[in-house]
Design a protein around this motif. Structure first.
Motif, PDB file in Angstrom:
ATOM      1  N   SER A   1      16.941  63.897  58.433  1.00 37.44           N
ATOM      2  CA  SER A   1      18.374  64.082  58.205  1.00 37.44           C
ATOM      3  C   SER A   1      19.072  64.621  59.453  1.00 37.44           C
ATOM      4  CB  SER A   1      18.597  65.031  57.023  1.00 37.44           C
ATOM      5  OG  SER A   1      18.254  66.346  57.402  1.00 37.44           O
ATOM      6  N   LEU A   2      18.332  64.731  60.573  1.00 37.12           N
ATOM      7  CA  LEU A   2      18.922  65.242  61.822  1.00 37.12           C
ATOM      8  C   LEU A   2      19.445  64.078  62.665  1.00 37.12           C
ATOM      9  CD1 LEU A   2      16.238  67.875  62.921  1.00 37.12           C
ATOM     10  CD2 LEU A   2      18.437  68.322  61.828  1.00 37.12           C
ATOM     11  N   PRO A   3      20.426  64.353  63.528  1.00 38.31           N
ATOM     12  CA  PRO A   3      20.824  63.315  64.502  1.00 38.31           C
ATOM     13  C   PRO A   3      19.624  63.002  65.385  1.00 38.31           C
ATOM     14  CG  PRO A   3      22.401  65.110  64.470  1.00 38.31           C
ATOM     15  CD  PRO A   3      21.222  65.568  63.684  1.00 38.31           C
TER      16      PRO A   3
ATOM     17  N   ARG B   1      19.508  72.267  56.623  1.00 39.18           N
ATOM     18  CA  ARG B   1      20.494  71.364  57.182  1.00 39.18           C
ATOM     19  C   ARG B   1      21.881  72.005  57.164  1.00 39.18           C
ATOM     20  NH1 ARG B   1      21.649  65.094  55.484  1.00 39.18           N
ATOM     21  NH2 ARG B   1      23.326  64.751  56.970  1.00 39.18           N
TER      22      ARG B   1
ATOM     23  N   THR C   1      26.418  66.910  65.055  1.00 40.47           N
ATOM     24  CA  THR C   1      27.296  65.758  64.789  1.00 40.47           C
ATOM     25  C   THR C   1      27.391  64.862  66.006  1.00 40.47           C
ATOM     26  OG1 THR C   1      29.175  67.147  65.335  1.00 40.47           O
ATOM     27  CG2 THR C   1      28.707  66.822  63.003  1.00 40.47           C
TER      28      THR C   1
ATOM     29  N   TRP D   1      26.177  61.815  67.412  1.00 45.58           N
ATOM     30  CA  TRP D   1      25.431  60.640  66.977  1.00 45.58           C
ATOM     31  C   TRP D   1      25.305  59.659  68.129  1.00 45.58           C
ATOM     32  CZ3 TRP D   1      23.687  62.036  62.444  1.00 45.58           C
ATOM     33  CH2 TRP D   1      24.469  62.904  61.655  1.00 45.58           C
TER      34      TRP D   1
ATOM     35  N   SER E   1      29.326  58.531  63.379  1.00 47.41           N
ATOM     36  CA  SER E   1      28.883  58.013  62.089  1.00 47.41           C
ATOM     37  C   SER E   1      30.113  57.509  61.360  1.00 47.41           C
ATOM     38  CB  SER E   1      28.192  59.107  61.287  1.00 47.41           C
ATOM     39  OG  SER E   1      29.138  60.061  60.896  1.00 47.41           O
TER      40      SER E   1
ATOM     41  N   SER F   1      21.919  59.637  60.834  1.00 45.27           N
ATOM     42  CA  SER F   1      20.742  60.492  60.943  1.00 45.27           C
ATOM     43  C   SER F   1      19.500  59.637  61.131  1.00 45.27           C
ATOM     44  CB  SER F   1      20.607  61.336  59.684  1.00 45.27           C
ATOM     45  OG  SER F   1      21.732  62.162  59.543  1.00 45.27           O
TER      46      SER F   1
ATOM     47  N   GLU G   1      18.205  58.301  57.563  1.00 47.18           N
ATOM     48  CA  GLU G   1      19.085  58.188  56.404  1.00 47.18           C
ATOM     49  C   GLU G   1      19.805  56.856  56.334  1.00 47.18           C
ATOM     50  OE1 GLU G   1      21.864  61.385  56.473  1.00 47.18           O
ATOM     51  OE2 GLU G   1      20.478  62.809  55.553  1.00 47.18           O
TER      52      GLU G   1
ATOM     53  N   GLY H   1      24.002  60.450  53.745  1.00 41.42           N
ATOM     54  CA  GLY H   1      22.658  60.722  53.240  1.00 41.42           C
ATOM     55  C   GLY H   1      22.533  60.508  51.754  1.00 41.42           C
TER      56      GLY H   1
END
Lengths: 492, 355, 179
Positions: free
Chosen positions: B87-89, B127, B139, B141, B175, B211, B214, B271
């Motif tokens: 779930s992380l960049p 998170r 954030t 991306w 995103s 992510s 995701e 997500g």
């Protein structure tokens, strides 16, 4: 016929193939029999024979005691060797009073009273004969059958359900009695139905027993007995669950099947009833399955009540490997035992010698609240919540979660991925609560005694004081009189 | 003397390890896709997360004087770190992964008493912590640069990206949810904001900025269905969460299509798929009963939609799950199965006579 | 300002009068808690708690001068009842989970002196002078008074033997305890 859903339930590995194609064989006569006086729910039977007495097969050796009890008969002819304690078929391994019978090898029957037309008997007479034959529920609950008949007749039972579910893994004794003795069972069922004047008779059999279903259907052709095929699922053979599946009704909490017009009996009980009514033979033997991964030749045996379990194991050829656990009954609800000289009792449906691979038990790990147990519970309880309360010794909360409605079927423990012994927690809590209840009753009784004693002491004290006062008064009066007399003489 | 064991004397062949292992297996396709899509930095980040979680958990368990091996072998710590990592960049620096994993395993789980005791989903707690503490790193991306393509960073470059936080040239992207939120603040409506950004097919397969793991909605869906088939999870919570997003999205999209995006947009972005099949189905922090899980999932869905639509953050799954985690015990208190022979209130059924 | 002083004075005296009146009118005599606690205690006045009889113990408990685990014959059941009544957390592990005991007469050395018979608070001992005494199990609270007065040590407290009726499953070991 429309079937209703069973809530929850699990699919344990059947393992019935180990003994499923083994016809019933009679175990050779054992030398010594240990006949427990507590083979039924209720008060233990009291012996009516003395040491050294010669008894015949089928002779009454212990009479029922009190309202809920069952008599016990000699399983073979021989001499009473002892009246004393013997290890009980119970996980505690404690001793219970038992009669030791030395068999004389002749197996000579006492004169029995056969009945040519059992349906000419009155229902009351049938119940009385069932009671005198010492018949108890052979499904494992061992409740005296005659009591159930009387209770059901008095409360107007509509539906008689015969339990041929045999949902426990490994066990094939009911399967085989249905395959091989279907005619007798159907007659027994009709006798029970007649005794309680039931309008509808259903025989529930799980679909993993096709031969038994076929045999029973063939035998039931001419009668009103209806054979119902049920899906194989555990705990289908539990009384509450089979009623739910076949009728859609539920027994009210704390009630009995008779409350909703239902009577449930096991198919093996029907066979025993038929034997007792038609041939006058008391319940002295039963069919038991000997199985498990550590048994050389799993099989179904007809054994006399009181036979030590080691004789059964020896007859099947002994062990292939050391058994990790010995169990009386099925693996889901059966009891572990350690002494192999425990006797077979009326409720013994199986003797299992399991390997550790079959048991598949690992060290318990923490509960991850996956609620698999909630989905498995056929009663609709929250096993994970109850167990966590009991672990913290908060039994009252566990009761609030429905502990007393638990039927201890073991489905939750079976599926728990964390291997938590959930049913063990519940049975511990139930036992502890019962002990507390007993302690409370005793305390109330002793308190009354203490109060009575204190009152008595006070009364004695009071009476003594009164007596003292009286004596004192009398003495004073005497003194006064004496003084007066003295004064009078002095005056004179 | 060996103690007498209580029945049952048989056990289904499951353990916590197999449950966790199956979940990890279900996560693998989406994760591998993420590795391919974002290249070596994603692999680095994933590895760092897992190592940090294992080492951190081992250390804390040692401090408690408990046996380390069984705790690590149950696989729950690895699963938490894995969920956090994906779930992380993908180009986030290493210390984000380390901090997140340690927070998840130590604060999120062990401080509460270990496996089964935590109130909040550890991965989501971490998170949220990272998002409000390090908004920039969380954030940033990047546009997809699949392994083997020209833009893909080499292995050496990946080490610099992950461990030296080297700025990324020309790869920065936004995103979809973030982009739309920014456009709204400039007064641009959906009809223009979505142009060139919203390609439902790409969203489905996951070829977009987002992510680490995701983005591939289809692969996550397949993983989730696999878990349902294997009876590790039930359909209630995931279905309810998707429903909780779709219902308000449909409703408001019908009212004002230029300001409220439709259900497809919501289903495929952010997500949500990961949350629906892997987060709200976390047994520890969700209710016990099927109905309870449905309510829980639906609440997560609605809250996700509300936060996405009106909240300050573009994505709301993590916040929604944490809010509903606090409600789970209350749901459990009020939603209980009916007990055999009793009515819903727990009173014994009446004795009926049909004479 | 004057009005304020007046009104506050009136308000204050009215409330004071009301309080004074209620204090007299609604006075509670004694502490009902003591009687309730006494109802929970075994009532055999054995004195093992160190207080003069169960009434004394109840008073001490009501005054919070004694732990709720003070009553050995009462066992865990009494501790739990007291914990509910007084709202004190019961630490059951503190109660020496004393196996339930019962007095038993060793018949070979009983001389029939009737001393035990006289001190038993629940009349649990049967017998007469010069005859062997025996204990009525259902009535014995294991207070131990008979043990103290017996000149030949023939009456002794013994653990109640476990039977199939009283046996029950032990509590499962906590997970990890066996590791």
């Amino acid at each position: 016929m429309k079937l209703f859903d069973l809530r929850g339930g699990v699919h344990p590995e059947g393992k019935k193939d180990l003994s499923a194609d083994r016809p019933i064989r009679a175990l050779p006569l054992p030398k010594r029999l240990y006949i427990s006086l507590q083979q039924h729910i209720g008060a233990p039977a009291s012996p009516v024979v003395s040491v050294g007495e010669r008894v015949l097969k089928g002779q009454l050796i212990a009479a029922a005691q009190g309202a809920v009890s069952a008599p016990i008969h000699a399983p073979t002819s021989g001499i009473i060797a002892a009246l004393g304690d013997h290890v009980a078929p119970h996980p505690s391994g404690l001793q219970v009073p038992a009669i030791t019978l030395e068999s004389d090898g002749e197996d000579k029957w006492i004169a029995t009273q056969a009945v040519d037309d059992p349906f000419a008997l009155t229902p009351e007479d049938i119940a009385a004969r069932v009671g005198a034959a010492g018949i108890v529920g052979l499904g494992g609950a061992t409740f005296p059958a005659a009591l159930k008949l009387n209770l059901s007749r008095n409360s107007g039972v509509q539906t008689l359900i015969m339990n041929g579910g045999e949902c426990e893994p490994y066990l094939t004794c009911d399967d085989h009695i249905m395959r091989e003795r279907a005619g007798e069972i159907i007659e027994g069922i009709r006798l029970i139905a007649y005794a309680v004047s039931a309008k509808e008779v259903l025989v529930g059999i799980e679909d993993n027993k096709p031969e038994a279903i076929a045999a029973m259907q063939a035998a039931a052709k001419e009668s009103a007995v209806k054979i119902v095929v049920m899906p194989s699922m555990y705990p289908m053979g539990s009384e509450k669950q089979i009623i739910q599946v076949l009728t859609g009704k539920e027994i009210p909490a704390g009630g009995r099947p008779a409350d909703i017009g239902v009577l449930v009996h096991n198919v093996a009980t029907a066979f025993a009833v038929q034997q007792a009514i038609r041939y006058g033979k008391p319940l002295i033997s039963r069919i038991a399955t000997v199985s498990g991964g550590a048994i050389k030749q799993p099989c179904n045996l007809e054994v006399l009540v009181g036979t030590p379990v080691e004789e059964l194991i020896a007859y099947t050829g002994g062990y292939t490997q050391p058994a990790a656990r010995l169990v009386l009954g099925g693996p889901m609800m059966g009891q572990q035992f350690t002494h192999t000289d425990v006797p077979v009792v009326k409720g013994t449906s199986g003797v299992l010698a399991l390997t550790s691979k079959e048991i598949g038990q690992a060290e318990p790990s923490p509960c991850i609240r996956c609620s698999t147990c909630v989905r498995a519970c056929p009663v609709g309880l929250l096993p994970l919540e109850m167990a966590s309360r009991i672990r913290a010794s908060d039994l009252a909360s566990a009761v609030a979660f429905g502990l007393k409605d638990c039927i201890a079927c073991g489905s939750c423990s079976y599926v728990c991925p964390a291997n938590i012994p959930l049913v063990h927690y519940f049975n511990y809590a139930k036992g502890d609560l019962a002990a507390q209840e007993r302690a409370k009753l005793k305390q109330e009784a002793t308190k009354k005694l203490a109060d009575a004693r204190n009152e008595r002491m006070a009364r004695i004290e009071r009476e003594r004081a009164e007596a003292m006062a009286k004596r004192k008064a009398a003495k004073e009066a005497r003194e006064r009189a004496a003084a007066a007399a003295k004064a009078a003489t002095e005056v004179v | 003397m060996n103690r007498i064991t209580h029945s049952p004397h048989a056990h289904a062949s499951v353990s916590i390890g197999t449950v966790m292992g199956t979940v990890l297996l279900a996560l693998t396709p989406a994760t591998l896709f993420g590795f391919w899509l974002y290249g070596w930095p994603a692999v680095n980040l994933w590895a760092v997360s897992l190592i940090a979680a294992i080492v951190g958990e081992a250390f804390v368990v040692r401090l408690q004087d408990r046996a380390v091996r069984p705790v690590l072998m149950d696989g729950s710590g690895i699963l938490t770190a894995w969920l956090l990592a994906i779930s992380l960049p993908p180009f986030a620096p290493w210390w984000i992964a380390v901090l997140g994993s340690l927070f998840a395993v130590v604060i999120g789980k062990q401080v509460f008493g270990g496996l089964g005791q935590n109130v909040f989903n550890p991965a989501m707690a971490a998170r949220v912590m990272l998002l409000i503490s390090f908004p920039l790193e969380m954030t940033t991306w990047v546009a997809p640069a699949p392994l083997g393509s020209a833009q893909a960073p080499s292995w050496m470059e990946s080490l610099r990206i992950t461990f030296l936080s080297q700025p990324i040239d020309g790869m920065a992207s936004a995103s979809l949810l973030g982009h739309v939120k920014t456009e709204f603040t400039r007064g641009v409506g959906l009809d223009q904001a979505l142009v060139g950004y919203y390609e439902p097919m790409d969203m489905l397969w996951g070829s977009r900025a987002g992510s680490l793991g995701e983005t591939a909605a289809v692969l996550l869906l397949i993983g989730g269905l696999f878990l349902i088939v294997r009876r590790i999870i039930t359909w209630h919570a995931p279905f309810a969460m998707l429903l909780g997003v779709v219902v308000p999205a449909l409703l408001f999209n019908a009212i004002d299509g230029n300001h409220y995006a439709g259900p497809m947009y919501h289903l495929l972005s952010g997500g949500l798929m990961l949350g629906a099949f892997f987060i709200v189905t976390d047994p520890v922090t969700s209710p016990n009963t099927a109905l309870g899980q449905f309510i829980f999932g639906f609440g997560c869905g609605v809250l996700t939609w509300i936060i996405r639509t009106w909240g300050g953050y573009p994505e709301g799954v993590a916040f929604a799950v944490m809010i509903m985690n606090t409600v789970a015990p209350i749901i459990d208190q009020y939603v209980k199965p009916r007990i055999y022979g009793r009515d819903r209130k727990g009173v014994a059924l009446p004795v009926k006579k049909e004479a | 300002m004057f009005t304020a002083v007046i009104s506050l004075t009136i308000l204050g005296s009215a409330m004071g009068l009301f309080l004074g009146y209620s204090a007299r009118r609604l006075e509670v005599e004694g502490n009902p808690l003591v009687a309730e606690i006494q109802a929970i205690l075994p009532g055999s006045q054995c004195g093992q708690c160190g207080f003069p009889g169960c009434a004394g113990a109840a008073q001490a408990l009501a005054d919070r001068n004694a732990p709720i685990t003070l009553c050995p014959p009462g066992g865990r059941a009494v501790v739990q009842a007291l914990s509910l009544k007084l709202g004190i957390e019961a630490n059951l592990s503190d109660v020496k989970d004393s196996v339930p005991m019962i007095a038993e007469v060793k018949e070979e050395i009983c001389i029939g002196c009737t001393r035990c018979f006289k001190v038993c608070p629940t009349d649990a001992i049967m017998g007469a002078a010069q005859q062997i005494h025996s204990v009525f199990r259902e009535a014995c609270t294991a207070c131990g008074k008979c043990e103290e007065v017996c000149p030949t040590e023939s009456i002794k407290l013994q653990p109640i033997p476990v039977t199939l009726q009283s046996w029950h499953w032990h509590k499962p070991l906590a997970q990890g305890a066996t590791a």
